[in-house]
Design a protein around this motif. Sequence first.
Motif, PDB file in Angstrom:
ATOM      1  N   LYS A  17      19.385 141.625  87.973  1.00 57.15           N
ATOM      2  CA  LYS A  17      20.275 140.467  88.084  1.00 57.15           C
ATOM      3  C   LYS A  17      21.612 140.904  88.672  1.00 57.15           C
ATOM      4  O   LYS A  17      22.159 141.941  88.299  1.00 57.15           O
ATOM      5  CB  LYS A  17      20.469 139.858  86.693  1.00 57.15           C
ATOM      6  CG  LYS A  17      21.329 138.631  86.668  1.00 57.15           C
ATOM      7  CD  LYS A  17      21.490 138.116  85.235  1.00 57.15           C
ATOM      8  CE  LYS A  17      22.561 137.051  85.195  1.00 57.15           C
ATOM      9  NZ  LYS A  17      22.976 136.740  83.845  1.00 57.15           N
ATOM     10  N   GLU A  18      22.135 140.108  89.608  1.00 57.80           N
ATOM     11  CA  GLU A  18      23.444 140.391  90.187  1.00 57.80           C
ATOM     12  C   GLU A  18      24.534 139.841  89.276  1.00 57.80           C
ATOM     13  O   GLU A  18      24.512 138.674  88.912  1.00 57.80           O
ATOM     14  CB  GLU A  18      23.570 139.750  91.576  1.00 57.80           C
ATOM     15  CG  GLU A  18      22.623 140.354  92.583  1.00 57.80           C
ATOM     16  CD  GLU A  18      22.679 139.669  93.939  1.00 57.80           C
ATOM     17  OE1 GLU A  18      23.427 138.679  94.095  1.00 57.80           O
ATOM     18  OE2 GLU A  18      21.955 140.118  94.831  1.00 57.80           O
ATOM     19  N   GLN A  19      25.481 140.703  88.902  1.00 56.32           N
ATOM     20  CA  GLN A  19      26.591 140.307  88.036  1.00 56.32           C
ATOM     21  C   GLN A  19      27.889 140.434  88.825  1.00 56.32           C
ATOM     22  O   GLN A  19      28.327 141.540  89.136  1.00 56.32           O
ATOM     23  CB  GLN A  19      26.644 141.183  86.785  1.00 56.32           C
ATOM     24  CG  GLN A  19      27.759 140.819  85.839  1.00 56.32           C
ATOM     25  CD  GLN A  19      27.636 139.394  85.307  1.00 56.32           C
ATOM     26  OE1 GLN A  19      26.619 139.040  84.726  1.00 56.32           O
ATOM     27  NE2 GLN A  19      28.656 138.589  85.520  1.00 56.32           N
ATOM     28  N   VAL A  20      28.477 139.280  89.166  1.00 56.39           N
ATOM     29  CA  VAL A  20      29.721 139.284  89.943  1.00 56.39           C
ATOM     30  C   VAL A  20      30.875 139.687  89.032  1.00 56.39           C
ATOM     31  O   VAL A  20      31.079 139.105  87.970  1.00 56.39           O
ATOM     32  CB  VAL A  20      29.988 137.905  90.590  1.00 56.39           C
ATOM     33  CG1 VAL A  20      31.327 137.909  91.319  1.00 56.39           C
ATOM     34  CG2 VAL A  20      28.851 137.534  91.546  1.00 56.39           C
ATOM     35  N   ILE A  21      31.634 140.671  89.473  1.00 54.07           N
ATOM     36  CA  ILE A  21      32.770 141.193  88.724  1.00 54.07           C
ATOM     37  C   ILE A  21      34.082 140.627  89.264  1.00 54.07           C
ATOM     38  O   ILE A  21      35.004 140.344  88.515  1.00 54.07           O
ATOM     39  CB  ILE A  21      32.821 142.743  88.812  1.00 54.07           C
ATOM     40  CG1 ILE A  21      31.489 143.367  88.406  1.00 54.07           C
ATOM     41  CG2 ILE A  21      33.980 143.306  88.011  1.00 54.07           C
ATOM     42  CD1 ILE A  21      31.039 143.063  86.998  1.00 54.07           C
ATOM     43  N   GLN A  22      34.146 140.458  90.576  1.00 58.55           N
ATOM     44  CA  GLN A  22      35.404 140.063  91.206  1.00 58.55           C
ATOM     45  C   GLN A  22      35.119 139.340  92.512  1.00 58.55           C
ATOM     46  O   GLN A  22      34.141 139.636  93.196  1.00 58.55           O
ATOM     47  CB  GLN A  22      36.221 141.326  91.489  1.00 58.55           C
ATOM     48  CG  GLN A  22      37.493 141.125  92.248  1.00 58.55           C
ATOM     49  CD  GLN A  22      38.148 142.451  92.644  1.00 58.55           C
ATOM     50  OE1 GLN A  22      37.745 143.520  92.198  1.00 58.55           O
ATOM     51  NE2 GLN A  22      39.143 142.381  93.485  1.00 58.55           N
ATOM     52  N   PHE A  23      35.997 138.398  92.854  1.00 60.34           N
ATOM     53  CA  PHE A  23      36.018 137.791  94.176  1.00 60.34           C
ATOM     54  C   PHE A  23      37.300 138.223  94.858  1.00 60.34           C
ATOM     55  O   PHE A  23      38.261 138.621  94.203  1.00 60.34           O
ATOM     56  CB  PHE A  23      36.004 136.251  94.086  1.00 60.34           C
ATOM     57  CG  PHE A  23      34.715 135.676  93.578  1.00 60.34           C
ATOM     58  CD1 PHE A  23      33.558 135.762  94.325  1.00 60.34           C
ATOM     59  CD2 PHE A  23      34.668 135.030  92.351  1.00 60.34           C
ATOM     60  CE1 PHE A  23      32.368 135.225  93.864  1.00 60.34           C
ATOM     61  CE2 PHE A  23      33.490 134.487  91.876  1.00 60.34           C
ATOM     62  CZ  PHE A  23      32.331 134.586  92.644  1.00 60.34           C
ATOM     63  N   GLY A  24      37.332 138.123  96.169  1.00 64.91           N
ATOM     64  CA  GLY A  24      38.547 138.403  96.921  1.00 64.91           C
ATOM     65  C   GLY A  24      38.648 137.475  98.109  1.00 64.91           C
ATOM     66  O   GLY A  24      37.646 137.222  98.787  1.00 64.91           O
TER      67      GLY A  24
END
Length: 189
Positions: free
Chosen positions: A65-72
């Motif tokens: 599963k992909e776990q998003v930590i941060q957006f920019g």
Amino acid sequence: MEQLIQHIGKSVVLTPEEKNNLSLYFHSQTVSKKDFLLSEGQVCQFNYFIIKGCFRLYLCTENGKEQVIQFGIENWWITDYSSYTSGRPSKFYIQAIETSEVLYISRNEQEQLFEKVPRLESYFRKNLERAYAASLTRIEYLFLLSGEERYRNFAKIYPGFVQRVPQYMLASFLGISPEYLSEIRKKPE
């Protein structure tokens, strides 16, 4: 380069000569949608300043599963500081969500730039302090707020992300399922 200079100018004042020095150390790159700046297992070689576009920093869990930590987005920095500073392989991916443009600098070039323009260390410190505070706030929200409260708060603070980021990525970042996010978005506020 002007966009970066303006961003730096919000934290520290640079002389014309110091501004000119920046172009000697930063490089530009266009990144196509879905292309990677960093993949798991690579050593993160660069610190990226986003001129245009949107990125996500994420990891893959044991079950894939992909776990998003941060957006920019524009005028934000994105990198894996752990890998960038230690030289160890990264556990993260940095991927363009849309076609983007970045300025980037290597660790060695950044250190050389600090020697030439010492006040830039203050700029980077201030950025890292804000990023760290934002990370602590995110962790606090994950533990203390419901999924709906996390979404409503995020949408209020960062309304642009809600339109730019695919729903499944936003759900991952908020720690909820895409289906639950869809239900929340249908509800009146």
